[in-house]
Design an enzyme around this catalytic site. Structure first.
Site, PDB file in Angstrom:
ATOM      1  N   ASP A  23       0.754  -1.127   0.218  1.00 27.88           N
ATOM      2  CA  ASP A  23      -0.059  -0.396  -0.126  1.00 27.88           C
ATOM      3  C   ASP A  23       0.861   1.290  -0.039  1.00 27.88           C
ATOM      4  O   ASP A  23       1.978   1.116   0.668  1.00 27.88           O
ATOM      5  CB  ASP A  23      -0.720   0.155   1.489  1.00 27.88           C
ATOM      6  N   ASP A  49     -10.017   3.403   4.704  1.00 27.69           N
ATOM      7  CA  ASP A  49      -8.830   3.323   6.171  1.00 27.69           C
ATOM      8  C   ASP A  49      -9.072   4.183   7.133  1.00 27.69           C
ATOM      9  O   ASP A  49      -9.052   5.368   7.353  1.00 27.69           O
ATOM     10  CB  ASP A  49      -8.289   4.149   5.260  1.00 27.69           C
ATOM     11  N   GLU A  77      -8.473   5.035  11.375  1.00 29.10           N
ATOM     12  CA  GLU A  77      -7.741   4.346  12.192  1.00 29.10           C
ATOM     13  C   GLU A  77      -7.380   5.647  13.329  1.00 29.10           C
ATOM     14  O   GLU A  77      -8.159   6.327  13.057  1.00 29.10           O
ATOM     15  CB  GLU A  77      -6.582   3.590  11.624  1.00 29.10           C
TER      16      GLU A  77
END
Length: 279
Positions: free
Chosen positions: A78, A167, A169
């Site tokens: 990634d 994503d 987080e």
């Protein structure tokens, strides 16, 4: 300028100390620029976040890596803008079969290297996809999903495009949970996922770490039946998964891999990776 000359003219030929003193006096009359606060997590400015930015700081790195028995699992990477132009031919030769590129963050940032990174992976033969770095404190979930889809986050059933990734987080710019309650965070995530599914027909992948998920969603289990899990853990195994998920689909296992730091494994053989791409 006349003021500057009036300070410096009388001290020509004198010691450097006198000049330094004059400049110090001058500085008192000039406007100062306040120092920007240093955000937690490593991202200095908005847009600088990337997948796994908080993993080392919060969960650490065991220093061990997947055992040889996992070698059959397709290797992935990634990437984000801090990797600049990625050397895709080298990664392909090293056995990397799939890749995800950061497309967007919030509703204020698009990756300036997205075209080279996203298309570059495709051109060498990889299956590739895009991810969105969520900032739940800046705009709603559905709004951010729309922004993601407008800037590279779409999906097509061509066998070479992976579904988009949320994503979600640690906040690299402030409070870890973006100032949201656990129920508020779950609602935000749901809004993003519902909008992505409504517009693409695919369920987005959720990238997260178990400790963040537990702290910020209350270890909510309600997405496990529909949304694939991409787990972050820098160790020899994925460890305990968030509630509801019996298995992970992808695993970010290191931030210190070859060519680019972040390397991943797909939890299945290559034919399953291709099936995952087509939906």
């Amino acid at each position: 300028m006349d003021f500057v000359r009036s300070l410096t003219a009388p001290i020509r030929g004198r010691s450097r100390l006198c000049l330094t003193g004059a400049l110090t006096v001058l500085a008192l009359f000039l406007p100062s620029t306040p120092a920007m606060p240093e955000p937690s997590g490593g991202a200095r400015v908005r847009g600088g976040a990337y997948m796994g930015i908080g993993v080392l700081a919060h969960d650490g790195d065991t220093g061990s890596r997947p055992p040889a028995g996992r070698a059959s699992q397709p290797e992935g990477v990634d990437v984000a803008s801090h990797q600049l132009n990625v050397d895709w031919p080298t990664l392909w030769k090293d056995g990397t079969q799939w890749a995800y590129t950061k497309a967007t963050e919030g509703t204020y940032y698009t990756n300036p290297y997205f075209t080279q990174q996203y298309n570059g992976a495709y051109k060498v033969g990889m299956i590739r996809g895009a991810y969105h770095f969520a900032t739940p404190d800046t705009a709603g979930g559905a709004t951010q999903a729309d922004y993601f889809l407008a800037h590279g986050g779409g999906w097509s059933k061509d066998g070479k495009t992976l579904p988009g990734v949320l994503d979600i987080e640690w906040n690299p710019y402030g409070a870890a949970c973006y100032g949201k309650s656990k129920s508020g965070m779950v609602a935000w995530i749901r809004d993003f996922l519902n909008r992505y599914k409504a517009r693409t027909g695919r369920d987005a992948v959720i990238y997260t770490a178990t400790s963040w998920w537990s702290d910020c969603t209350g270890n909510y289990s309600g997405f496990a039946a529909t949304n694939p899990l991409w787990i972050a853990r820098y160790a020899s195994d994925p460890g305990t998964l968030p509630a509801g998920w019996a298995y992970h689909t992808m695993w970010q296992y290191t931030s210190t891999g070859k060519t680019v730091g972040d390397h991943d494994r797909f939890n299945g053989a290559t034919d399953r990776l291709k099936t995952f791409a087509t939906g």
